[in-house]
Write a protein that holds these residues in place. Structure first.
Motif, PDB file in Angstrom:
ATOM      1  N   ARG A  77       0.809  -1.225   0.000  1.00  0.00           N
ATOM      2  CA  ARG A  77       0.000   0.000   0.000  1.00  0.00           C
ATOM      3  C   ARG A  77       0.840   1.272   0.000  1.00  0.00           C
ATOM      4  NH1 ARG A  77      -4.033  -1.575   4.741  1.00  0.00           N
ATOM      5  NH2 ARG A  77      -4.758  -3.512   3.877  1.00  0.00           N
ATOM      6  N   GLY A  78       1.997   1.223   0.611  1.00  0.00           N
ATOM      7  CA  GLY A  78       2.819   2.418   0.711  1.00  0.00           C
ATOM      8  C   GLY A  78       2.344   3.383   1.776  1.00  0.00           C
ATOM      9  N   ASN A  79       1.490   2.923   2.687  1.00  0.00           N
ATOM     10  CA  ASN A  79       0.945   3.772   3.744  1.00  0.00           C
ATOM     11  C   ASN A  79       1.929   3.804   4.909  1.00  0.00           C
ATOM     12  OD1 ASN A  79      -0.552   5.172   5.573  1.00  0.00           O
ATOM     13  ND2 ASN A  79      -2.303   3.794   5.552  1.00  0.00           N
ATOM     14  N   THR A  80       2.556   4.938   5.144  1.00  0.00           N
ATOM     15  CA  THR A  80       3.557   5.024   6.211  1.00  0.00           C
ATOM     16  C   THR A  80       2.905   5.044   7.600  1.00  0.00           C
ATOM     17  OG1 THR A  80       3.597   7.422   6.029  1.00  0.00           O
ATOM     18  CG2 THR A  80       5.236   6.199   4.772  1.00  0.00           C
ATOM     19  N   GLU A  81       1.662   5.490   7.691  1.00  0.00           N
ATOM     20  CA  GLU A  81       0.993   5.511   8.991  1.00  0.00           C
ATOM     21  C   GLU A  81       0.807   4.095   9.528  1.00  0.00           C
ATOM     22  OE1 GLU A  81      -3.274   6.841  10.838  1.00  0.00           O
ATOM     23  OE2 GLU A  81      -2.419   8.070   9.244  1.00  0.00           O
ATOM     24  N   THR A  82       0.469   3.170   8.657  1.00  0.00           N
ATOM     25  CA  THR A  82       0.342   1.771   9.056  1.00  0.00           C
ATOM     26  C   THR A  82       1.683   1.231   9.539  1.00  0.00           C
ATOM     27  OG1 THR A  82      -1.390   1.469   7.420  1.00  0.00           O
ATOM     28  CG2 THR A  82      -0.360  -0.515   8.275  1.00  0.00           C
ATOM     29  N   SER A  83       2.752   1.648   8.902  1.00  0.00           N
ATOM     30  CA  SER A  83       4.083   1.197   9.294  1.00  0.00           C
ATOM     31  C   SER A  83       4.416   1.625  10.712  1.00  0.00           C
ATOM     32  CB  SER A  83       5.115   1.763   8.316  1.00  0.00           C
ATOM     33  OG  SER A  83       6.422   1.500   8.754  1.00  0.00           O
ATOM     34  N   VAL A  84       4.071   2.835  11.064  1.00  0.00           N
ATOM     35  CA  VAL A  84       4.350   3.337  12.410  1.00  0.00           C
ATOM     36  C   VAL A  84       3.549   2.537  13.440  1.00  0.00           C
ATOM     37  CG1 VAL A  84       4.085   5.316  13.947  1.00  0.00           C
ATOM     38  CG2 VAL A  84       4.950   5.643  11.643  1.00  0.00           C
ATOM     39  N   HIS A  85       2.275   2.271  13.145  1.00  0.00           N
ATOM     40  CA  HIS A  85       1.445   1.507  14.065  1.00  0.00           C
ATOM     41  C   HIS A  85       1.972   0.083  14.241  1.00  0.00           C
ATOM     42  CE1 HIS A  85      -1.484   4.622  14.567  1.00  0.00           C
ATOM     43  NE2 HIS A  85      -1.757   4.672  13.272  1.00  0.00           N
ATOM     44  N   MET A  86       2.436  -0.525  13.173  1.00  0.00           N
ATOM     45  CA  MET A  86       2.970  -1.891  13.250  1.00  0.00           C
ATOM     46  C   MET A  86       4.261  -1.918  14.060  1.00  0.00           C
ATOM     47  SD  MET A  86       0.811  -3.746  11.969  1.00  0.00           S
ATOM     48  CE  MET A  86       0.984  -5.200  11.031  1.00  0.00           C
ATOM     49  N   ARG A  87       5.083  -0.895  13.895  1.00  0.00           N
ATOM     50  CA  ARG A  87       6.330  -0.848  14.661  1.00  0.00           C
ATOM     51  C   ARG A  87       6.033  -0.728  16.151  1.00  0.00           C
ATOM     52  NH1 ARG A  87       9.228   3.396  16.579  1.00  0.00           N
ATOM     53  NH2 ARG A  87       7.995   4.854  15.363  1.00  0.00           N
ATOM     54  N   VAL A  88       5.113   0.124  16.500  1.00  0.00           N
ATOM     55  CA  VAL A  88       4.732   0.296  17.902  1.00  0.00           C
ATOM     56  C   VAL A  88       4.113  -0.993  18.443  1.00  0.00           C
ATOM     57  CG1 VAL A  88       3.192   1.558  19.461  1.00  0.00           C
ATOM     58  CG2 VAL A  88       4.500   2.791  17.722  1.00  0.00           C
ATOM     59  N   ALA A  89       3.297  -1.659  17.632  1.00  0.00           N
ATOM     60  CA  ALA A  89       2.691  -2.923  18.060  1.00  0.00           C
ATOM     61  C   ALA A  89       3.763  -3.983  18.296  1.00  0.00           C
ATOM     62  CB  ALA A  89       1.691  -3.410  17.017  1.00  0.00           C
ATOM     63  N   ALA A  90       4.754  -4.053  17.417  1.00  0.00           N
ATOM     64  CA  ALA A  90       5.833  -5.034  17.585  1.00  0.00           C
ATOM     65  C   ALA A  90       6.633  -4.761  18.852  1.00  0.00           C
ATOM     66  CB  ALA A  90       6.747  -5.020  16.358  1.00  0.00           C
ATOM     67  N   GLN A  91       6.949  -3.509  19.081  1.00  0.00           N
ATOM     68  CA  GLN A  91       7.697  -3.163  20.285  1.00  0.00           C
ATOM     69  C   GLN A  91       6.876  -3.437  21.542  1.00  0.00           C
ATOM     70  OE1 GLN A  91       8.634   0.907  19.418  1.00  0.00           O
ATOM     71  NE2 GLN A  91      10.574   0.390  18.432  1.00  0.00           N
ATOM     72  N   GLY A  92       5.590  -3.139  21.482  1.00  0.00           N
ATOM     73  CA  GLY A  92       4.715  -3.414  22.619  1.00  0.00           C
ATOM     74  C   GLY A  92       4.599  -4.895  22.906  1.00  0.00           C
ATOM     75  N   PHE A  93       4.565  -5.713  21.848  1.00  0.00           N
ATOM     76  CA  PHE A  93       4.499  -7.162  22.025  1.00  0.00           C
ATOM     77  C   PHE A  93       5.744  -7.669  22.736  1.00  0.00           C
ATOM     78  CE2 PHE A  93       5.054 -11.559  20.806  1.00  0.00           C
ATOM     79  CZ  PHE A  93       3.781 -12.074  20.995  1.00  0.00           C
ATOM     80  N   VAL A  94       6.898  -7.190  22.323  1.00  0.00           N
ATOM     81  CA  VAL A  94       8.157  -7.632  22.933  1.00  0.00           C
ATOM     82  C   VAL A  94       8.224  -7.204  24.398  1.00  0.00           C
ATOM     83  CG1 VAL A  94      10.660  -7.338  22.897  1.00  0.00           C
ATOM     84  CG2 VAL A  94       9.428  -7.734  20.772  1.00  0.00           C
ATOM     85  N   VAL A  95       7.884  -5.962  24.684  1.00  0.00           N
ATOM     86  CA  VAL A  95       7.918  -5.483  26.069  1.00  0.00           C
ATOM     87  C   VAL A  95       6.931  -6.274  26.929  1.00  0.00           C
ATOM     88  CG1 VAL A  95       7.386  -3.506  27.554  1.00  0.00           C
ATOM     89  CG2 VAL A  95       8.769  -3.195  25.508  1.00  0.00           C
ATOM     90  N   GLY A  96       5.741  -6.535  26.397  1.00  0.00           N
ATOM     91  CA  GLY A  96       4.746  -7.313  27.137  1.00  0.00           C
ATOM     92  C   GLY A  96       5.204  -8.724  27.420  1.00  0.00           C
ATOM     93  N   ALA A  97       5.792  -9.379  26.431  1.00  0.00           N
ATOM     94  CA  ALA A  97       6.266 -10.751  26.625  1.00  0.00           C
ATOM     95  C   ALA A  97       7.406 -10.799  27.637  1.00  0.00           C
ATOM     96  CB  ALA A  97       6.718 -11.349  25.290  1.00  0.00           C
ATOM     97  N   GLU A  98       8.307  -9.840  27.572  1.00  0.00           N
ATOM     98  CA  GLU A  98       9.413  -9.801  28.527  1.00  0.00           C
ATOM     99  C   GLU A  98       8.906  -9.516  29.942  1.00  0.00           C
ATOM    100  OE1 GLU A  98      12.642 -10.598  28.052  1.00  0.00           O
ATOM    101  OE2 GLU A  98      11.995 -11.189  26.061  1.00  0.00           O
ATOM    102  N   THR A  99       7.915  -8.660  30.062  1.00  0.00           N
ATOM    103  CA  THR A  99       7.335  -8.371  31.372  1.00  0.00           C
ATOM    104  C   THR A  99       6.683  -9.617  31.956  1.00  0.00           C
ATOM    105  OG1 THR A  99       6.973  -6.081  30.728  1.00  0.00           O
ATOM    106  CG2 THR A  99       5.711  -6.888  32.603  1.00  0.00           C
ATOM    107  N   LEU A 100       5.957 -10.342  31.128  1.00  0.00           N
ATOM    108  CA  LEU A 100       5.362 -11.597  31.596  1.00  0.00           C
ATOM    109  C   LEU A 100       6.434 -12.588  32.042  1.00  0.00           C
ATOM    110  CD1 LEU A 100       2.510 -12.163  29.007  1.00  0.00           C
ATOM    111  CD2 LEU A 100       2.265 -11.629  31.424  1.00  0.00           C
TER     112      LEU A 100
END
Length: 91
Positions: free
Chosen positions: A51-74
């Motif tokens: 799609r070339g949508n950069t806004e989606t890219s930013v949301h996916m990056r934040v989601a990936a980082q949040g997933f990693v932080v959440g898993a490490e916290t668990l």
């Protein structure tokens, strides 16, 4: 080199695959975090490419980082509560 500073090489003889398996058993949330990050990053890369949508890219990056932080916290919490449980069993 002096002989009194020799280091045991038994830990260095371990193959990378066996080392990864051993580490995964010690901290099971680390491979889960790595896999989740890779999956979200791959999905984000595909969406950005198609799609070339950069806004989606930013949301996916934040989601990936949040997933990693959440898993490490668990993982940290699991280790902490396991330690507390073992101490309670001793008493």
């Amino acid at each position: 080199m002096s002989s009194d500073t020799d280091v045991s090489l038994s830990s260095y003889d371990e193959d990378q695959g066996f080392k990864l398996i051993r580490k995964a058993r010690e901290a099971p949330f680390v491979p889960i975090a790595m896999a989740g990050f890779a999956a979200i990053a791959a999905c984000g890369s595909y969406k950005l490419k198609s799609r070339g949508n950069t806004e989606t890219s930013v949301h996916m990056r934040v989601a990936a980082q949040g997933f990693v932080v959440g898993a490490e916290t668990l993982g940290v919490n699991e280790k902490y509560f396991k330690k507390i449980y073992m101490e309670m069993q001793k008493n």
